[in-house]
Design an enzyme around this catalytic site. Sequence first.
Site, PDB file in Angstrom:
ATOM      1  N   GLY A  72       0.949  -1.317  -0.057  1.00  0.00           N
ATOM      2  CA  GLY A  72      -0.006   0.088   0.016  1.00  0.00           C
ATOM      3  C   GLY A  72       0.838   1.288   0.170  1.00  0.00           C
ATOM      4  N   SER A  73       0.392   2.425   0.653  1.00  0.00           N
ATOM      5  CA  SER A  73       1.018   3.619   0.474  1.00  0.00           C
ATOM      6  C   SER A  73       2.063   3.602   1.640  1.00  0.00           C
ATOM      7  CB  SER A  73       0.066   4.580   0.751  1.00  0.00           C
ATOM      8  OG  SER A  73      -0.355   4.732   2.112  1.00  0.00           O
TER       9      SER A  73
ATOM     10  N   GLY B 131       2.128   2.261   5.359  1.00  0.00           N
ATOM     11  CA  GLY B 131       3.213   1.271   5.719  1.00  0.00           C
ATOM     12  C   GLY B 131       3.995   1.799   6.968  1.00  0.00           C
TER      13      GLY B 131
ATOM     14  N   GLU C 215       5.972  -3.539   0.854  1.00  0.00           N
ATOM     15  CA  GLU C 215       5.988  -2.911  -0.560  1.00  0.00           C
ATOM     16  C   GLU C 215       5.093  -1.748  -0.870  1.00  0.00           C
ATOM     17  OE1 GLU C 215       5.475  -1.927  -4.112  1.00  0.00           O
ATOM     18  OE2 GLU C 215       4.094  -3.548  -4.340  1.00  0.00           O
TER      19      GLU C 215
END
Length: 490
Positions: free
Chosen positions: A240-241, A245, A262
């Site tokens: 995600g963003s 994260g 990621e």
Amino acid sequence: MTTTETDLRTWVPTTRELLIGGRLVAGEGPQIEAVNPATEQVTATVPTATIAQVDAAVDAARRAFPAWAEASPQERSAAISRMADVFEANVERLTASIVNEVGTPAAFAEVMQVRLGIVHLRWQAEAALVDRTVQLGPWHDPVLSYSEVAYRPAGVVACITGYNYPINLAVFKFGAALAAGCTTVLLPSPRTPLTTLWMGELFEEAGIPPGVINVLVGDGPSVGQHLTTHPGVDRVSFTGSDAVGARIMEQAARGLKGVTLELGGKSPNILLPGIDVAALARDIHLRWARNGGQGCAALARMLVHESLVDDFLTASREAFTALRVGDPWDRTVNIGPMIREDHRARVRSFIDDGLADGGEIVLSLDTPVPDRGYFVNPVVFAGLPHDNRLVQTEVFGPVGVVVPFSTEEEAIALANDTAYGLAANVYTPDVEHGRALAAKLRSGTVWVNGGGNMRPDAPFGGFGLSGVGREIGEWGIREYLEPQHVQWRP
């Protein structure tokens, strides 16, 4: 159009239940709406999990862990292969689910959203058979001893996925975790719950042992936070963003859990002198605009040598006629909608800010977008300084930017002048030179002249705000393994 195609246009999975401990159970939390982003129609209401159901899913994964960890590699491999077989048998409907839930154009969805995931599952099934034990041999101080390093499954993995690639992002996580001998709790984005919930039913069809994979859906951050801080969870894997994260990393740190993140990207595409920009322009723009630009490795920051800028823009104006925005079931369409109205508004805000900051839109489509659906026509900016928000921040939409450079050293400096480092591409007439330049780029993946598809045996992840750890390939599996030194005297 055939009757089957007509039916698929409106088809969504009927599964609304969570998968906990091998049982499909109704969510007992608040309901959320699943929306088709191309039509703005609510396609389903989905009951979400309560905190108690999160606990039940983690407990089920913990109970299933000893038997799964001790299962033979052949048993784990066979189970993953069965999943791939079941997915293969449902390609048509998995594709329809992606088109109607994510808005990915059908021509792209089958290849990149469904079949790619199956390829990765089949590779993970083979990877489950690998013996990773390392024999260190003898050691003579102070007495003769021998050592080996074995790799043991880490435990229960929380797999939290983004909305843009629901199948692939899940497969990258749970497939690797299962191959390593871990059990999992899968939590998709609440913006795309239907495909993942149906996957829970497909796991049951594949005969996955109860508790090895559990599937939840949340209505907001509380379910995810409870999962990432749960004492029964040993690893957290999130896509995600970078902002979310960072919060997940903080939450996982309370229990000293390992994390694989990621996250976002602002990936550069470096165009060096000597390339044929007319031949490459169409592929260059399709690559960053596909999936509506909603891809973390979108090469939307185009660093173009000053000698190529005019020719590149001329070729790009013709290439832009190949970009079609609209109904994702139209096989000539290659750019679908944004996932929701709030995200479309965010993308439009980037465009407005770029104009307000003195940027110029040098490439755009003239065709109007459909009246219904969260569509945005692709645009490319020029004339913005490299520290501008639009140049530095992940848009996650069909907005690109052209940045000229005069020397190769300047191109490398510009490419690395970002908080992210997920991916990069170099177009060059000299492939070996491009490979040498890769060493100077702070990017987890570097393509030369477009590279190829996402290989199941190669790592994916990035530098800086693009994340922590790696997914896919042997590197992805080792994220879910703990090395254990075993030493003995003869």
